[in-house]
Each structure stands twice: as structure tokens, then as C-alpha cells.
Design an enzyme around this catalytic site. Structure first.
Site, PDB file in Angstrom:
ATOM      1  N   GLN A   1       0.817  -1.212   0.000  1.00 47.53           N
ATOM      2  CA  GLN A   1       0.000   0.000   0.000  1.00 47.53           C
ATOM      3  C   GLN A   1       0.850   1.262   0.000  1.00 47.53           C
ATOM      4  O   GLN A   1       0.303   2.361  -0.073  1.00 47.53           O
ATOM      5  CB  GLN A   1      -0.902   0.013   1.241  1.00 47.53           C
ATOM      6  CG  GLN A   1      -1.923  -1.102   1.282  1.00 47.53           C
ATOM      7  CD  GLN A   1      -2.641  -1.180   2.610  1.00 47.53           C
ATOM      8  OE1 GLN A   1      -2.623  -2.217   3.263  1.00 47.53           O
ATOM      9  NE2 GLN A   1      -3.283  -0.107   3.040  1.00 47.53           N
TER      10      GLN A   1
ATOM     11  N   PHE B   1      -5.946  -3.976   3.530  1.00 49.81           N
ATOM     12  CA  PHE B   1      -6.589  -3.660   4.810  1.00 49.81           C
ATOM     13  C   PHE B   1      -5.638  -3.039   5.832  1.00 49.81           C
ATOM     14  O   PHE B   1      -5.897  -3.077   7.024  1.00 49.81           O
ATOM     15  CB  PHE B   1      -7.244  -4.911   5.411  1.00 49.81           C
ATOM     16  CG  PHE B   1      -8.178  -5.615   4.480  1.00 49.81           C
ATOM     17  CD1 PHE B   1      -9.327  -4.982   4.033  1.00 49.81           C
ATOM     18  CD2 PHE B   1      -7.909  -6.895   4.031  1.00 49.81           C
ATOM     19  CE1 PHE B   1     -10.203  -5.629   3.158  1.00 49.81           C
ATOM     20  CE2 PHE B   1      -8.774  -7.539   3.152  1.00 49.81           C
ATOM     21  CZ  PHE B   1      -9.916  -6.912   2.722  1.00 49.81           C
TER      22      PHE B   1
ATOM     23  N   GLU C   1       0.704  -1.754   4.486  1.00 51.64           N
ATOM     24  CA  GLU C   1       1.153  -0.360   4.513  1.00 51.64           C
ATOM     25  C   GLU C   1       2.620  -0.281   4.888  1.00 51.64           C
ATOM     26  O   GLU C   1       3.432   0.292   4.180  1.00 51.64           O
ATOM     27  CB  GLU C   1       0.310   0.460   5.486  1.00 51.64           C
ATOM     28  CG  GLU C   1       0.737   1.920   5.547  1.00 51.64           C
ATOM     29  CD  GLU C   1      -0.152   2.778   6.431  1.00 51.64           C
ATOM     30  OE1 GLU C   1       0.254   3.919   6.739  1.00 51.64           O
ATOM     31  OE2 GLU C   1      -1.245   2.323   6.819  1.00 51.64           O
TER      32      GLU C   1
ATOM     33  N   ARG D   1      -5.010   8.058  16.951  1.00 53.04           N
ATOM     34  CA  ARG D   1      -6.350   8.019  16.355  1.00 53.04           C
ATOM     35  C   ARG D   1      -7.362   7.393  17.310  1.00 53.04           C
ATOM     36  O   ARG D   1      -8.519   7.814  17.351  1.00 53.04           O
ATOM     37  CB  ARG D   1      -6.327   7.263  15.019  1.00 53.04           C
ATOM     38  CG  ARG D   1      -7.634   7.336  14.262  1.00 53.04           C
ATOM     39  CD  ARG D   1      -7.492   6.804  12.841  1.00 53.04           C
ATOM     40  NE  ARG D   1      -6.901   7.776  11.944  1.00 53.04           N
ATOM     41  CZ  ARG D   1      -7.580   8.593  11.155  1.00 53.04           C
ATOM     42  NH1 ARG D   1      -8.913   8.580  11.189  1.00 53.04           N
ATOM     43  NH2 ARG D   1      -6.971   9.426  10.339  1.00 53.04           N
TER      44      ARG D   1
ATOM     45  N   ARG E   1      -7.674  -1.503   8.797  1.00 52.62           N
ATOM     46  CA  ARG E   1      -8.859  -0.714   8.444  1.00 52.62           C
ATOM     47  C   ARG E   1      -9.515  -0.081   9.677  1.00 52.62           C
ATOM     48  O   ARG E   1     -10.036  -0.766  10.546  1.00 52.62           O
ATOM     49  CB  ARG E   1      -9.848  -1.635   7.744  1.00 52.62           C
ATOM     50  CG  ARG E   1     -10.956  -0.943   6.999  1.00 52.62           C
ATOM     51  CD  ARG E   1     -11.779  -1.982   6.270  1.00 52.62           C
ATOM     52  NE  ARG E   1     -12.685  -1.380   5.311  1.00 52.62           N
ATOM     53  CZ  ARG E   1     -13.390  -2.103   4.426  1.00 52.62           C
ATOM     54  NH1 ARG E   1     -13.269  -3.415   4.401  1.00 52.62           N
ATOM     55  NH2 ARG E   1     -14.194  -1.490   3.583  1.00 52.62           N
TER      56      ARG E   1
ATOM     57  N   PHE F   1      -7.654   1.897  11.726  1.00 51.69           N
ATOM     58  CA  PHE F   1      -6.400   2.452  12.229  1.00 51.69           C
ATOM     59  C   PHE F   1      -6.524   3.044  13.637  1.00 51.69           C
ATOM     60  O   PHE F   1      -6.139   4.169  13.901  1.00 51.69           O
ATOM     61  CB  PHE F   1      -5.908   3.533  11.251  1.00 51.69           C
ATOM     62  CG  PHE F   1      -4.438   3.831  11.349  1.00 51.69           C
ATOM     63  CD1 PHE F   1      -3.507   3.007  10.758  1.00 51.69           C
ATOM     64  CD2 PHE F   1      -3.989   4.944  12.031  1.00 51.69           C
ATOM     65  CE1 PHE F   1      -2.142   3.287  10.840  1.00 51.69           C
ATOM     66  CE2 PHE F   1      -2.628   5.240  12.131  1.00 51.69           C
ATOM     67  CZ  PHE F   1      -1.710   4.399  11.529  1.00 51.69           C
TER      68      PHE F   1
ATOM     69  N   ALA G   1      -5.825   5.446   5.580  1.00 50.30           N
ATOM     70  CA  ALA G   1      -6.606   6.494   6.247  1.00 50.30           C
ATOM     71  C   ALA G   1      -7.809   6.933   5.427  1.00 50.30           C
ATOM     72  O   ALA G   1      -8.299   8.053   5.563  1.00 50.30           O
ATOM     73  CB  ALA G   1      -5.714   7.699   6.582  1.00 50.30           C
TER      74      ALA G   1
ATOM     75  N   GLU H   1     -12.761   3.174   5.568  1.00 51.47           N
ATOM     76  CA  GLU H   1     -12.650   2.792   6.966  1.00 51.47           C
ATOM     77  C   GLU H   1     -13.883   3.075   7.827  1.00 51.47           C
ATOM     78  O   GLU H   1     -14.229   2.258   8.687  1.00 51.47           O
ATOM     79  CB  GLU H   1     -11.434   3.494   7.588  1.00 51.47           C
ATOM     80  CG  GLU H   1     -10.122   2.997   7.045  1.00 51.47           C
ATOM     81  CD  GLU H   1      -8.951   3.769   7.618  1.00 51.47           C
ATOM     82  OE1 GLU H   1      -8.035   3.137   8.167  1.00 51.47           O
ATOM     83  OE2 GLU H   1      -8.957   5.007   7.513  1.00 51.47           O
TER      84      GLU H   1
END
Length: 819
Positions: free
Chosen positions: A255, A286, A290, A368, A400, A402, A569, A771
Site C-alpha cells: 500500500q 486492509f 502499509e 487516532r 482498516r 487504524f 486512512a 474505513e
């Protein structure tokens, strides 16, 4: 009389036909046809741009790329213990295995032995022997940690040799730390603790505790919420090809191609321009691809450069589970003061995550989580504390949502408990705490909620789902049913859209128009099945007034668009759509100027629609004008760029405007549980989700449905279990880890999009949809909790932990029935 649960849940043959009819009804094909006839290419439901290839099995993934002559295969030797020191390895025994070409260790990495995305604390391969700090061996951090890499003539030969790790590693074991509670008790953290305190009356944390104590009612409790495996269908894979001058070309299922480029360059001690990373598509990501694709990209690249031959590294499912991280599990302790209406007056919460052995993305995940503890609710006095516990387990990472789901589920559990203690309907208590419009509308991190549509959205869903009548029907059913109990819950969501880190909120794109009128677009986002390329092509087609079929998206490529952000994100379409729109608009303006110069009128009067160009009373084909522009030496390609405006974040004070806008949604779920076995079934789900002015309603509804079922799996069936002594992940394969299947979808599944455009200038006023919908299945968890509570006459607050497996449900039932 009670029927057996299997009989009780039998679905008529017409149910799924009705579901299909309902699915079609959610999109107005006539309205879309009218919009398309008028020239619109966004807001139109289109099939995924690779749908035909997917169905035909012709879509090319990394393992489908034809292997070059001389390709070698790589496998990883993994640590058999969770903690200790690596004193040595019998390389000769591994090297002697049939087909083995080379065995690589940390000493063979020419550059930096690190693949940490933020903090440089994550070795690619565990170092061996005495270290620079004088320690007797490299630190082993988790069971499954890669120690060496075997490169062999075939994948099977490489795997067989790598499997010798248990026999050839010389290890001095130590006692592992495995749970968030252990890590928290010992003060073991991968990053410093975070604290976010907000008081409308100027209190500090101590003052907030005093406010809690002075409240009319008080709730003190804890909650455990498990992690979740990404379970992408295509596992981690990288294929590295050496190029001239020591450069390398890496095909990587990732990703974040730019981060792979940088980390591979560091591992090889090369400049970034010598590393080319490419990704046409992923078979799911998902969040698991990343940052965590880096280790495999680095190992494949190191091996390819060392041997000057192409090297492929493809993990099998078991090794993927054992090596990579997943969604962080969380443990919460909270103390809440509330009034007779259920309004939260003051709150303090500690969140402790299982970060794993290294920092990875645990800091922004915790940030987050703290910024989503409020979810849809105004919290006047709140003190939040976040601890990312260091454990001897895989390093947990993006998934997903995060951290957003982990933060929001805590406040939902709190409100659910408050409602039960007050004897009120949980929806009424949730409503009493909703953010306001002109007051009670500032988040704990000081961002004003300017686009609050919670009340109209929740009200619409409450009416369309017949919530009140069904609440009464559930109560009546439970009164007459001693074994089977039903539960019902409606939960809302508010989810912030943007990267936590301001500078990640940027994107670039290239658009090329060829002389035959066909169009090629390349952008920095990656396609993992979510339809990003489809939406970007729609944006370009709309901007240039051409048919969607004229536009093609190519592989994400670090040699085309540089310095890209991760596709994460939920910002993929927001950022890359805007960048592609910018590039296409520049070309359209040049074409308009050309048309006016040739045919009269002004550039502002030229109109592009349905493959036609209308200029000064004339009608030209788009390809005709492109040909004329080429003859006039007009530039027919352009780059585009976009940076999200208005963002700010102070990570020291944890205040600012981290989100460009909020997405909203709500879901109603009805379940039935068997109080004798703990078995449960989702009977019906009604969803109303805010996608702004959707770019592609069909794709967005698919994303909502998928997120709902995936989130339901996280909260109900997907249980991760580590052996309490060895630290081995025992749920490391499909045989021991249960993801939802088609059979777990409810027979009645009503999903609609809330038709309200974004107040911010997002791409065509749409909203991100990747998300936020993962918070919708909170309604399933709290419906199960409602059913468990009913088994005890709603006298005891159910101590239900997530995932709500059959065992967890039975434990909660025992508690409520004993009470």
C-alpha cells in the site's frame, strides 16, 4: 415452545431473492442514466475497472508476473522462541540442503538492517553473535521473527531449508512479555505514553477525577477487545529484479510503494532513484501492507543484488500469520460520572494496546484511538491516557480503521452500560450525548464539528428500520422464550478523515492524452480491490467530458509519481482523485484554448461532454480536437497535485484540526443467541451510511457491506490466541482462525447511502468510505450484549468481551444469570 436455533433461523427460499431486489432498489438507475446522458461520469454506478479480469482470472498479481530466466526463490528461517538471545546459527547445515544457492543473514545486508516505518527499531533479520553494545547475541523479540533467508532454485527447496531454523539456531531463551496488562504493569512501551486532557471548566486530570466523584452516578469498569488478522487473499510477496548499475526493480504487493523504495534503498545503501517499486494491484491489503511489506521487499532486494539474479519471496499463510502484525488488541480501564439522563459529565480512560516488539505504526494508531474515543458524543470533561505496550509478539500495525474502532467502541460500551444501569433504552442515552450543532460541538482535541448530520441520519434510520416497534417485539419474544434470546442495538459513528500526520495529506498524478483520444492516468494510490482506480478514471473522464472506457489507469510506480503517501486512512480517492482532476483540468483548459483559437469564440464557452466538444456553434469529436491540438503543438499531458487544506496538529498538546471532515453513519442489528450453547446469528442489519455525494454508489455500497462483515468478524469470531508460556500464535491458519463467510451475512441486509453532499470541497463533494463503515458492526456486538442481558432480566450489566465468541457469550451469560 422454543425451537432449536438451527430451525429458528431457517430462511425462506425467497429471502435472498428479496435481498437482491432490495440491493437494486438502493440505486436509482433511471436517475443515473439521466445524469450520464447529461455528461456526468461521477455519481454513476460502474463496475470495478478490473471486474472482468477478476472474474476471468486474468488480473495480474505479483505471483502471476512471468518469471524471468534465472529467477530464484526465497524463504525465511524463523525464531522458535519468543524472547532471548541469538548466539549463532549452523549455516553449513542449511547451505547443504538440496537446491540452496545462498543463506543470507543480517551481516549480508549492505546498508541499514532496519525496516521500521517511523521509529528505527525493527531489524530486517535478527543479528547474530556479540553486538556493538557488548551483549552476547542479537535480541530475539518474538516467536516467528525472521533470522535468516534461504535463497534456492525452487520455492519448495527454500522452504524446506528454512524449516531447519528450529534445529540450527543457537538460542538463549528468556521469559516473554505477552499481554498488554503485563507490558503496562512493567512499564514496557514502544513509544512514550500519550495524554489528552480537555475540560470546559479548566480542570486538570485531578480536577476531572473530582468531577467524576461528584457526579450523581459513577461507572468504573474495564473492557478487553481483541485484535484482528487482515487475512488478505493475496499474501505478502515481493519479486526483486537486479538492474544495471546496481539498481533494483521491485514488484511488491504494498500500500506504500514510496516507503518500500526508501527502506529498500537504505538496506542496499543506494540512493532512492536506484530503487524502482511497482504495484499494479493487491489481492487485499486492509492496512497489513502499509508498512509490513517492507521486510519482504528488503530481503528480496538484498538477495537479488547479492546474487545478481531475480529473487521472489512469497509467504505461505502460516508464515504470514507468524511474521506479520495485525490490528492492535486493546485493554481499557475507565471511570465515568454521569447524570440521571445518562449524559456523561466527566470521564477518565486508560487505553493499553498490544503494540508488539517494535513501534511500527503504534503511535499514530493510539493517537487516532484517543481522537475517536468521543465517537458521536460531546464529552465536556475528559482525561485520556494511551499506552502502547511492548510485548514479545508480532509488531502490530495498520488495520482498516487504524485505531478509530478501538477508541470508539470503548465509549459505546460505556453508554450501553449507563443505559442498562438507568433502565433506559440505549438509543435514548446515546442521543442525550450527541454532539450539538452550534454548542456542545467541540472535540476533546479542540476541533469544531461543523458538519454534524447525526440527528437527521440516525432519525432516518430509526424510522426506516422500524426500531421502536422491533424493540417492543424483541421484548415480547424474550418474555416467551426461556432459551433463545434476541437482542437489538442501534449505534452511530463519526469518523475523522485525513492522515494524523499533516504532510502525508498530499498526492500527485499524471494524465496523458494520446492523439487517438485515449487517456492514460497514473497516480500515487494503490489498488487493493477497493475501486480506487475506477473512481480516479471516473474523475478524469468527467473532467474531460469523455466516456469512461477512454480512460485507463496504470500500475502505481515510483518512477512516475514520486514521494507518494500510503493508500490508507481512507484518503485514496480524496487525495489522488483531486490530483488527477487537477491534471485533467489543465489539459482541458489547453484543449479549450486550442478549440477557441481554431473555431472562434472564447475558451470559457467551450464545453466538453459525451466525447464531444461544443465550440462556437460547432460540434467536434473529442479525438478530432485532440488531433488538432497535437498539430498546434499543444501539450497533451499534465501532472497534477493536491494537498488537503486547513489541517493542523500539535502532537505535544494533542490539539488542532487533524481531520478535514467527518463521515457519519449508523446501523441497527438484530441477533438471536442460544443461552445453552453460546451460538448466535445475525438476523437482520439495517445501515444508513454517509458517503457525501458518492463518486460511485455501487462501489461505495460494496465497501460498506464488506466493512460491516469484516468488522463483525473482528468483534465476534476472529480470536487471536498466543500460548501463555511459549508465546506462539496458536491461531495461525484458516483451520484455527475464523473469519466470516457468506453464510454469516444476515438474510435481511438493508444498506443505503445518506444523500447529503460534503460541506468541504472534497472530490465532487464525496466522502471517504473505506474505513468509517467498520464501526457500523458495533451494533452487532451490542445486540449480542442486549440478548445476553435479557437472559438475566436486564438486572446485570453483561461482562462481554470482544470477540464475542461462543465461549465469551457463555461466560457473560453465567455472570448475568448468577446475578
Amino acid at each position: 415452545m422454543n425451537k432449536p436455533i438451527a430451525e429458528h433461523l431457517l430462511v425462506p427460499a425467497t429471502a435472498f431473492a428479496s435481498y437482491q431486489d432490495n440491493t437494486a432498489a438502493r440505486i436509482d438507475p433511471q436517475a443515473e442514466a439521466r445524469a450520464q446522458d447529461a455528461g456526468a461520469r461521477v455519481g454513476i454506478s460502474r463496475a470495478h475497472e478490473s471486474a472482468a479480469l477478476h472474474v476471468a482470472g486474468a488480473a495480474t498479481y505479483i505471483d502471476d508476473i512471468p518469471e524471468l530466466a534465472g529467477t530464484l526463490h526465497c524463504a525465511l528461517g524463523l525464531s522458535p522462541v519468543a524472547a532471548g538471545r541469538l548466539l549463532g546459527i549452523d549455516l553449513a547445515a542449511v547451505q547443504a540442503m538440496p537446491g540452496v544457492v545462498r543463506v543470507l543473514t543480517a551481516a549480508d545486508i549492505p546498508g541499514t538492517n532496519d525496516c521500521g516505518s517511523i521509529v528505527h527499531d525493527d531489524p530486517i533479520l535478527c543479528p547474530i553473535g556479540r553486538q556493538d553494545d557488548g551483549s552476547a547475541g542479537g535480541e530475539i523479540r518474538y516467536l516467528g521473527q525472521p533470522v535468516f533467508a534461504v535463497v534456492a532454485s525452487t520455492r519448495d527447496a527454500a522452504r524446506r531449508a528454512a524449516a531447519l531454523a528450529r534445529k540450527v539456531l543457537q538460542v538463549e531463551p528468556a521469559k516473554p512479555v505477552l499481554t498488554p496488562r503485563e507490558a503496562h504493569a512493567g512499564g514496557h512501551y514502544v513509544v512514550p505514553p500519550m495524554h489528552l486532557v480537555r475540560s470546559t471548566s479548566g480542570r486538570d486530570a485531578e480536577g476531572i477525577r473530582a468531577a467524576i466523584a461528584a457526579a450523581p452516578h459513577r461507572l468504573t469498569d474495564s473492557l478487553d477487545v481483541g485484535g484482528q488478522e487482515q487475512f488478505y487473499l493475496e499474501g505478502q510477496i515481493s519479486y526483486a529484479i537486479p538492474k544495471e548499475g546496481g539498481a533494483v526493480h521491485v514488484h511488491c504487493s504494498t500500500q506504500h510503494p514510496s516507503e518500500m523504495q526508501h527502506l529498500v534503498a537504505h538496506a542496499l545503501h543506494l540512493p532512492a532513484h536506484a530503487v524502482h517499486v511497482e504495484c499494479r494491484r493487491m489481492g487485499g491489503g486492509f492496512g497489513g501492507k502499509e508498512s509490513q511489506s517492507a521486510l519482504f521487499a528488503c530481503v528480496a532486494a538484498v538477495a537479488a543484488r547479492a546474487l545478481r539474479r531475480p529473487v521472489k519471496l512469497r509467504l505461505d499463510r502460516d508464515d504470514d500469520f507468524m511474521v506479520t502484525g495485525r490490528r492492535h488488541c486493546f485493554w481499557y480501564e475507565y471511570d465515568i460520572g454521569y447524570d440521571d439522563e445518562g449524559r456523561i459529565l466527566a470521564a477518565e480512560i486508560s487505553m493499553v494496546s498490544r503494540a508488539g516488539h517494535s513501534a511500527d505504526l503504534s503511535a499514530p494508531v493510539m493517537t487516532r484511538a484517543l481522537c475517536h474515543f468521543d465517537n458521536a458524543y460531546w464529552l465536556p470533561e475528559v482525561a485520556m491516557h494511551g499506552f502502547s505496550g511492548r510485548t514479545n509478539t508480532q509488531s502490530n500495525t495498520a488495520f482498516r480503521g487504524f485505531g478509530g474502532p478501538q477508541g470508539a467502541i470503548a465509549v459505546e460500551n460505556i453508554l450501553d452500560s449507563i443505559a442498562r444501569r438507568l433502565g433506559r433504552d440505549a438509543l435514548a442515552v446515546r442521543r442525550a450525548n450527541f454532539y450539538g450543532i452550534t454548542e456542545r460541538n467541540v472535540t476533546p482535541y479542540q476541533q469544531t464539528v461543523q458538519d454534524n448530520i447525526l440527528e437527521p441520519l440516525v432519525g432516518a434510520l430509526e424510522a426506516s428500520s422500524d426500531y421502536a416497534a422491533r424493540r417492543a417485539a424483541v421484548a415480547a419474544f424474550n418474555a416467551a422464550s426461556p432459551v433463545l434470546k434476541r437482542g437489538l442495538a442501534l449505534t452511530p459513528l463519526k469518523f475523522g478523515i485525513s492522515f494524523n500526520v499533516k504532510h502525508f495529506n498530499q498526492a500527485g498524478a499524471l494524465v496523458h492524452v494520446y492523439t487517438d483520444g485515449s487517456i492514460l492516468v497514473n497516480h500515487g494510490g494503490t489498488e487493493m480491490g477497493q475501486g480506487l482506480n475506477t473512481k480516479v478514471c471516473q474523475v478524469v473522464a468527467h473532467e474531460l467530458g469523455v466516456a469512461f472506457e477512454r480512460v485507463r489507469a496504470t500500475a502505481t510506480d515510483t518512477t512516475k509519481v514520486a514521494n507518494t503517501s500510503a493508500t490508507a486512512a481512507s484518503t485514496g480517492a480524496d487525495l489522488n482523485g483531486k490530483a488527477a482532476q487537477d491534471a485533467a483540468r489543465q489539459i482541458r483548459e489547453r484543449l479549450a484554448a486550442c478549440a477557441a483559437a481554431r473555431h472562434g469564440g472564447t475558451a470559457e464557452q467551450v464545453r466538453f461532454a459525451n466525447d464531444k466538444v461544443f465550440v462556437n456553434g460547432r460540434e467536434l469529436g473529442f479525438d478530432v480536437l485532440v488531433g488538432e491540438a497535437y498539430l498546434d503543438r499543444v501539450q497533451l499531458w499534465s501532472d497534477g497535485f493536491y494537498a488537503t487544506p486547513g489541517l493542523s496538529w500539535d502532537r505535544e498538546t494533542m490539539t488542532g484540526r487533524p481531520f478535514y471532515y467527518f463521515a457519519y453513519g449508523a446501523a441497527v442489528s438484530e441477533v438471536v443467541i442460544d443461552t445453552l450453547t453460546g451460538e448466535w446469528k445475525l438476523l437482520r442489519a439495517d445501515i444508513l451510511h454517509d458517503a457525501g455525494k458518492s463518486l460511485n454508489p455501487a462501489v461505495d455500497i460494496g465497501q460498506v457491506e464488506g466493512a460491516f462483515i469484516q468488522g463483525m468478524g473482528w468483534l465476534t469470531t476472529e480470536e487471536l490466541v498466543w500460548h501463555p508460556e511459549s508465546g506462539k500464535l496458536t491461531t495461525h491458519a484458516p483451520s484455527t482462525y475464523k473469519i466470516p463467510t457468506a453464510n454469516d451475512c444476515p438474510p435481511v441486509f438493508n444498506v443505503r447511502l445518506f444523500d447529503r453532499e460534503n460541506v468541504e470541497d472534497s472530490i465532487h463533494r464525496s466522502k471517504a468510505v473505506g474505513e468509517p463503515p467498520l464501526l457500523l458492526p458495533f451494533s452487532v456486538f451490542f445486540a449480542i450484549r442486549d440478548a445476553v442481558s435479557a437472559a438475566g432480566g436486564h438486572r446485570v450489566d453483561p461482562p462481554l468481551s470482544a470477540p464475542a465468541t461462543g465461549e465469551s457469550i457463555l461466560r457473560a451469560l453465567s455472570a448475568v444469570q448468577a446475578g
